[in-house]
Motif scaffolding. Structure first.
Motif, mmCIF file in Angstrom:
data_model
loop_
_atom_site.group_PDB
_atom_site.id
_atom_site.type_symbol
_atom_site.label_atom_id
_atom_site.label_comp_id
_atom_site.label_asym_id
_atom_site.label_seq_id
_atom_site.Cartn_x
_atom_site.Cartn_y
_atom_site.Cartn_z
ATOM 1 N N ARG A 1 28.880 12.937 58.445
ATOM 2 C CA ARG A 1 27.331 13.402 58.519
ATOM 3 C C ARG A 1 26.365 12.287 58.939
ATOM 4 O O ARG A 1 25.460 12.718 59.811
ATOM 5 C CB ARG A 1 26.675 14.046 57.572
ATOM 6 C CG ARG A 1 25.730 15.013 57.582
ATOM 7 C CD ARG A 1 25.136 15.801 56.473
ATOM 8 N NE ARG A 1 23.883 16.549 56.725
ATOM 9 C CZ ARG A 1 23.382 17.246 55.859
ATOM 10 N NH1 ARG A 1 23.522 17.237 54.666
ATOM 11 N NH2 ARG A 1 22.453 18.363 56.482
ATOM 12 N N MET B 1 28.774 12.839 65.482
ATOM 13 C CA MET B 1 28.004 14.396 65.387
ATOM 14 C C MET B 1 27.679 14.904 66.534
ATOM 15 O O MET B 1 27.595 16.133 66.959
ATOM 16 C CB MET B 1 26.956 14.451 64.235
ATOM 17 C CG MET B 1 27.477 13.894 62.832
ATOM 18 S SD MET B 1 28.626 15.171 62.381
ATOM 19 C CE MET B 1 28.130 16.556 62.367
ATOM 20 N N ALA C 1 31.407 20.032 58.532
ATOM 21 C CA ALA C 1 30.973 19.393 59.747
ATOM 22 C C ALA C 1 30.401 20.345 60.863
ATOM 23 O O ALA C 1 29.469 20.261 61.354
ATOM 24 C CB ALA C 1 31.999 18.518 60.266
ATOM 25 N N VAL D 1 26.716 21.078 62.441
ATOM 26 C CA VAL D 1 25.969 21.136 63.689
ATOM 27 C C VAL D 1 25.800 22.697 64.231
ATOM 28 O O VAL D 1 25.374 23.004 65.407
ATOM 29 C CB VAL D 1 27.196 20.722 64.843
ATOM 30 C CG1 VAL D 1 27.532 19.232 64.503
ATOM 31 C CG2 VAL D 1 28.688 21.454 64.617
#
Length: 326
Positions: free
Chosen positions: A91, A97, A119, A123
């Motif tokens: 993260r 990312m 994850a 996003v």
């Protein structure tokens, strides 16, 4: 084998501390397609990481990867993000990312295994979606992302183009389901046979049984011997008075203690064990008749068993046998 020139790019994202089986399980399923004649474009499987090169997994083995700079996000057909203890540091990796975020708009399918769901949530890919992750982390995912509908029992969940699965071996079920969607039941069955696994456990099948959940709650194992005795006598009269005598307690004390330790009433505990017994009988096909299964599991009649199955599993005994029997 014949291969269509327009193979679809399937990218598995790796990071330091990734769980090996979260990567290798789905990867082996996808790679098995290389031995099968396909009716359309197959997969071009890639392993990517931020910097490329060898990435250490949670068990010390290395995965050889390509750097993110070598793969155009727009070329990714399916993105799979595995889990592992290293997910929390991911993260903080802005470049990684950002790349995942750039893949999302154009990818036909995005997926996660185990903690990889976090994850996807970071996003925004799970916003308003149903999702699965390892049962131990379902409360954390739900608390952190209230707009995600976390399904704590599901082995895998498909919500549109977003897929997510529970921990470790569930990634194999996820991959087989993707193959079935892309190439049909026959090819998915062929892959499963080559790997000597079940074709799939549909996403609605529970990650773990209600009995295991009760045992996990009973951390001191106070009722382990009682549960074993119940299973051995599953077709007997198992009213509270009988169980209390077996446990060496008064009925009132037993009922209160059982609820405190397992989260279920004695009657619910007996029913859960009877459902487990019936599940095994239905899966193994040791008994042909559903009526006979109900008798052997202690339900007395098939209608009582049907109602219990709907409460615990959301399907009837006949439907359960159709999905999961060998």
């Amino acid at each position: 084998m014949h291969r269509d020139s327009a193979e679809r790019r399937l990218a598995i994202f790796a990071f330091p501390g990734v769980t090996l089986l979260d990567v290798s399980g789905p990867a082996q399923v996808f790679a098995e397609l290389g031995e099968i004649e396909l009716p359309g474009p197959g997969y071009a499987l890639s392993y990517v990481s931020r910097e490329g090169g060898l990435v250490p997994t949670d068990v010390g083995l290395m995965i050889d990867t390509a750097p993110l700079s070598a793969m155009n996000p727009q070329d990714v057909d399916t993105l799979l993000i595995p889990g592992g203890p290293g997910i929390w540091k991911l993260r903080q990796d802005d470049a990684a990312m950002q790349w995942i975020g750039e893949v999302l708009p154009g990818a036909r399918r995005i997926a996660s295994v185990c903690l990889g769901a976090f994850a996807l949530a970071w996003v925004g890919a799970l916003e308003g979606k149903r999702a699965a992750t390892h049962w131990r982390y379902c409360p954390r995912l739900q608390d952190s992302f209230p707009n995600v509908k976390v399904e704590p029992d599901a082995i895998f969940v498909q919500d549109g183009r977003v897929w997510s699965s529970a921990g470790v071996s569930a990634g194999i079920d996820l991959a087989l389901a993707m193959i079935e969607e892309d190439f049909g039941h026959t090819i998915a069955l062929d892959v499963a046979r080559r790997l000597v696994v079940f074709l799939k456990r549909p996403g609605g099948q529970s990650q773990f049984s209600t009995v295991l959940a009760a045992q996990a709650s009973d951390v001191e194992g106070r009722f382990s011997a009682l549960h074993a005795w119940i299973i051995e006598n599953i077709a007997s009269d198992l009213r509270v008075e009988t169980l209390a005598e077996r446990a060496g307690m008064t009925p009132r004390t037993f009922a209160r203690s059982y609820v405190n330790r397992t989260g279920m009433t004695p009657a619910q505990g007996v029913e859960a064990l009877r459902v487990e017994t019936a599940r095994l009988l239905l899966e193994s096909r040791q008994v042909d008749s559903v009526v006979e299964v109900a008798k052997r599991a202690g339900f007395g009649d098939d209608e009582r068993m049907r109602r219990a199955f709907l409460r615990h599993l959301g399907v009837s005994p006949s439907e359960y046998r159709r999905r999961f029997s060998g």
